[in-house]
Design a protein around this motif. Structure first.
Motif, PDB file in Angstrom:
ATOM      1  N   VAL A 184       0.825  -1.206   0.000  1.00  0.00           N
ATOM      2  CA  VAL A 184       0.000   0.000   0.000  1.00  0.00           C
ATOM      3  C   VAL A 184       0.863   1.261   0.000  1.00  0.00           C
ATOM      4  N   ARG A 185       1.910   1.249   0.785  1.00  0.00           N
ATOM      5  CA  ARG A 185       2.770   2.438   0.875  1.00  0.00           C
ATOM      6  C   ARG A 185       3.406   2.760  -0.475  1.00  0.00           C
ATOM      7  N   GLU A 186       3.943   1.748  -1.146  1.00  0.00           N
ATOM      8  CA  GLU A 186       4.558   1.953  -2.457  1.00  0.00           C
ATOM      9  C   GLU A 186       3.524   2.456  -3.460  1.00  0.00           C
ATOM     10  N   GLY A 187       2.349   1.866  -3.426  1.00  0.00           N
ATOM     11  CA  GLY A 187       1.302   2.279  -4.357  1.00  0.00           C
ATOM     12  C   GLY A 187       0.884   3.729  -4.144  1.00  0.00           C
ATOM     13  N   ASN A 188       0.663   4.101  -2.893  1.00  0.00           N
ATOM     14  CA  ASN A 188       0.246   5.473  -2.597  1.00  0.00           C
ATOM     15  C   ASN A 188       1.310   6.483  -3.019  1.00  0.00           C
ATOM     16  N   HIS A 189       2.570   6.143  -2.763  1.00  0.00           N
ATOM     17  CA  HIS A 189       3.662   7.056  -3.119  1.00  0.00           C
ATOM     18  C   HIS A 189       3.718   7.258  -4.634  1.00  0.00           C
ATOM     19  N   THR A 190       3.584   6.175  -5.393  1.00  0.00           N
ATOM     20  CA  THR A 190       3.633   6.275  -6.857  1.00  0.00           C
ATOM     21  C   THR A 190       2.481   7.118  -7.383  1.00  0.00           C
ATOM     22  N   VAL A 191       1.280   6.865  -6.894  1.00  0.00           N
ATOM     23  CA  VAL A 191       0.107   7.607  -7.346  1.00  0.00           C
ATOM     24  C   VAL A 191       0.246   9.092  -7.021  1.00  0.00           C
ATOM     25  N   GLU A 192       0.672   9.391  -5.812  1.00  0.00           N
ATOM     26  CA  GLU A 192       0.822  10.795  -5.410  1.00  0.00           C
ATOM     27  C   GLU A 192       1.881  11.498  -6.254  1.00  0.00           C
ATOM     28  N   THR A 193       2.966  10.777  -6.573  1.00  0.00           N
ATOM     29  CA  THR A 193       4.046  11.377  -7.358  1.00  0.00           C
ATOM     30  C   THR A 193       3.594  11.732  -8.766  1.00  0.00           C
ATOM     31  N   ILE A 194       3.000  10.788  -9.481  1.00  0.00           N
ATOM     32  CA  ILE A 194       2.593  11.046 -10.867  1.00  0.00           C
ATOM     33  C   ILE A 194       1.468  12.071 -10.925  1.00  0.00           C
ATOM     34  N   LYS A 195       0.566  12.053  -9.943  1.00  0.00           N
ATOM     35  CA  LYS A 195      -0.506  13.048  -9.908  1.00  0.00           C
ATOM     36  C   LYS A 195       0.058  14.452  -9.677  1.00  0.00           C
ATOM     37  N   ARG A 196       1.014  14.552  -8.761  1.00  0.00           N
ATOM     38  CA  ARG A 196       1.590  15.858  -8.441  1.00  0.00           C
ATOM     39  C   ARG A 196       2.320  16.443  -9.637  1.00  0.00           C
ATOM     40  N   VAL A 197       3.067  15.615 -10.348  1.00  0.00           N
ATOM     41  CA  VAL A 197       3.840  16.094 -11.495  1.00  0.00           C
ATOM     42  C   VAL A 197       2.927  16.534 -12.639  1.00  0.00           C
ATOM     43  N   THR A 198       1.911  15.742 -12.950  1.00  0.00           N
ATOM     44  CA  THR A 198       1.020  16.109 -14.052  1.00  0.00           C
ATOM     45  C   THR A 198       0.187  17.338 -13.719  1.00  0.00           C
ATOM     46  N   GLN A 199      -0.186  17.491 -12.453  1.00  0.00           N
ATOM     47  CA  GLN A 199      -0.939  18.675 -12.059  1.00  0.00           C
ATOM     48  C   GLN A 199      -0.069  19.924 -12.124  1.00  0.00           C
ATOM     49  N   ARG A 200       1.172  19.804 -11.665  1.00  0.00           N
ATOM     50  CA  ARG A 200       2.052  20.980 -11.601  1.00  0.00           C
ATOM     51  C   ARG A 200       2.507  21.431 -12.976  1.00  0.00           C
ATOM     52  N   PHE A 201       2.929  20.496 -13.819  1.00  0.00           N
ATOM     53  CA  PHE A 201       3.551  20.881 -15.092  1.00  0.00           C
ATOM     54  C   PHE A 201       2.587  20.855 -16.285  1.00  0.00           C
ATOM     55  N   LEU A 202       1.502  20.084 -16.176  1.00  0.00           N
ATOM     56  CA  LEU A 202       0.556  19.997 -17.293  1.00  0.00           C
ATOM     57  C   LEU A 202      -0.828  20.535 -16.934  1.00  0.00           C
ATOM     58  N   ASN A 203      -1.015  20.830 -15.651  1.00  0.00           N
ATOM     59  CA  ASN A 203      -2.318  21.296 -15.162  1.00  0.00           C
ATOM     60  C   ASN A 203      -3.410  20.290 -15.494  1.00  0.00           C
ATOM     61  N   LEU A 204      -3.086  19.019 -15.311  1.00  0.00           N
ATOM     62  CA  LEU A 204      -4.014  17.934 -15.599  1.00  0.00           C
ATOM     63  C   LEU A 204      -4.242  17.099 -14.346  1.00  0.00           C
ATOM     64  N   GLY A 205      -5.466  16.645 -14.172  1.00  0.00           N
ATOM     65  CA  GLY A 205      -5.762  15.720 -13.099  1.00  0.00           C
ATOM     66  C   GLY A 205      -5.855  14.301 -13.633  1.00  0.00           C
ATOM     67  N   LEU A 206      -5.310  13.344 -12.906  1.00  0.00           N
ATOM     68  CA  LEU A 206      -5.387  11.939 -13.292  1.00  0.00           C
ATOM     69  C   LEU A 206      -6.388  11.221 -12.391  1.00  0.00           C
TER      70      LEU A 206
END
Length: 252
Positions: A184-206
Motif C-alpha cells: 500500500v505504501r509503495e502504491g500510494n507514493h507512486t500515485v501521489e508522485t505522478i498526480k503531483r507532477v502532471t498537475q504541476r507541469f501539465l495542469n491535468l488531473g489523473l
C-alpha cells in the motif's frame, strides 16, 4: 420507427513503457467485463508486435494488416476467444505497420466502427511508447487507461506520453491503473508522485482507478498462456481486476 444501436464505449489501454503488463491487463479486464454480461471486442493495436492471440492461445488466419490491405469485411478476421469476447488480431513482425498513415487510420476507424456495434465495449491494446499508432488510438477512443508500475522509468515514460497526448492531441482525461504493486505504501507514493507532477507541469488531473498487486499467479499464467483471472480466480490480482471492471462507469 427504427431504433439505432447504442454505440459501445471504446477504451484505449496504453503505456509509455513496455513490460508493465499492459496486454495481460487488457485480456483479463476484458474477461472480467464479460462476466457482468457485457459483449467485449479486443482490438490488438500493437501493429508490429501483436500478442493478444498468444495470451489467449488463438490460431490467427487474418489480422488487421490483412483487412487493411484487402479491404475485406473485418468480421472475417474476428476470433471469438470466449463467449461474448471477440478479438481483432494485430500483425506481428511487420515494422511498417507501426506507423499508420492517414489513409490506413481512416480505413481502420471505419472497420472498427463497422464491427463495434455488436459489442458493449471495445478495448484497444496499443503498442508501448509514443508511436503514431499509439497517439491515433488514444485520440480515436472515448477513454484512455494508462498502465504503469512503481518503476521510476515507467512513471517518466507515462508522463511523457500523457504530455504528448495533451499538448498535441487535445486529450485531457486520463485514467491510471498501477500494476505490480508490492504494498500500500509503495502504491500510494507512486500515485501521489505522478498526480503531483502532471498537475504541476501539465495542469491535468489523473483519475486513479485502482492498483493490481504483485502476484506470482500472474507470472505463472503468462508462462502458461492462460488469463490469470481464469487460472487463479481467487488470486489477489484477479480480485483487483474484477474490482477495476466494476469501476468502468467512472472513467473520465
Amino acid at each position: 420507427m427504427t431504433l439505432s444501436k447504442k454505440m459501445p464505449q471504446t477504451l484505449c489501454v496504453t503505456s509509455g513503457k513496455g513490460g508493465v503488463g499492459k496486454t495481460s491487463f487488457t485480456v483479463n479486464f476484458a474477461i472480467a467485463l464479460t462476466r457482468s454480461g457485457n459483449r467485449v471486442l479486443v482490438v490488438d493495436g500493437d501493429m508490429g508486435l501483436a500478442n493478444v492471440d498468444v495470451l489467449l492461445r488463438l490460431s490467427v488466419k487474418n489480422n488487421i494488416r490483412d483487412i487493411l490491405e484487402s479491404g475485406a469485411d473485418p468480421r472475417q478476421a474476428l476470433i471469438f476467444a470466449r463467449p461474448n469476447l471477440a478479438v481483432l488480431p494485430g500483425s506481428s513482425g511487420v515494422p511498417e505497420m507501426v506507423s499508420l498513415g492517414e489513409r490506413h487510420q481512416d480505413r481502420l476507424a471505419g472497420f472498427i466502427r463497422q464491427i463495434s456495434s455488436d459489442f458493449d465495449y471495445v478495448i484497444i491494446d496499443t503498442a508501448a511508447g509514443i508511436g503514431s499508432s499509439v497517439l491515433w488510438y488514444n485520440r480515436f477512443s472515448d477513454h484512455s487507461i494508462f498502465i504503469l508500475t512503481p518503476d521510476p522509468t515507467s512513471m517518466t515514460d507515462a508522463y511523457a506520453l500523457i504530455k504528448l497526448l495533451s499538448r498535441d492531441q487535445g486529450i485531457n482525461g486520463f485514467n491510471m491503473v498501477l500494476n505490480f504493486v508490492r504494498g500500500v505504501r509503495e502504491g500510494n507514493h507512486t500515485v501521489e508522485t505522478i498526480k503531483r507532477v502532471t498537475q504541476r507541469f501539465l495542469n491535468l488531473g489523473l483519475s486513479h482507478l485502482g492498483s493490481i498487486p504483485e502476484d506470482k499467479a500472474v507470472r505463472q499464467a503468462v508462462l502458461d498462456q492462460v488469463p490469470f483471472i481464469e487460472q487463479t480466480p481467487g488470486s489477489k490480482a484477479a480480485r483487483a481486476v474484477h474490482d477495476l471492471a466494476g469501476k468502468v462507469g467512472s472513467l473520465i
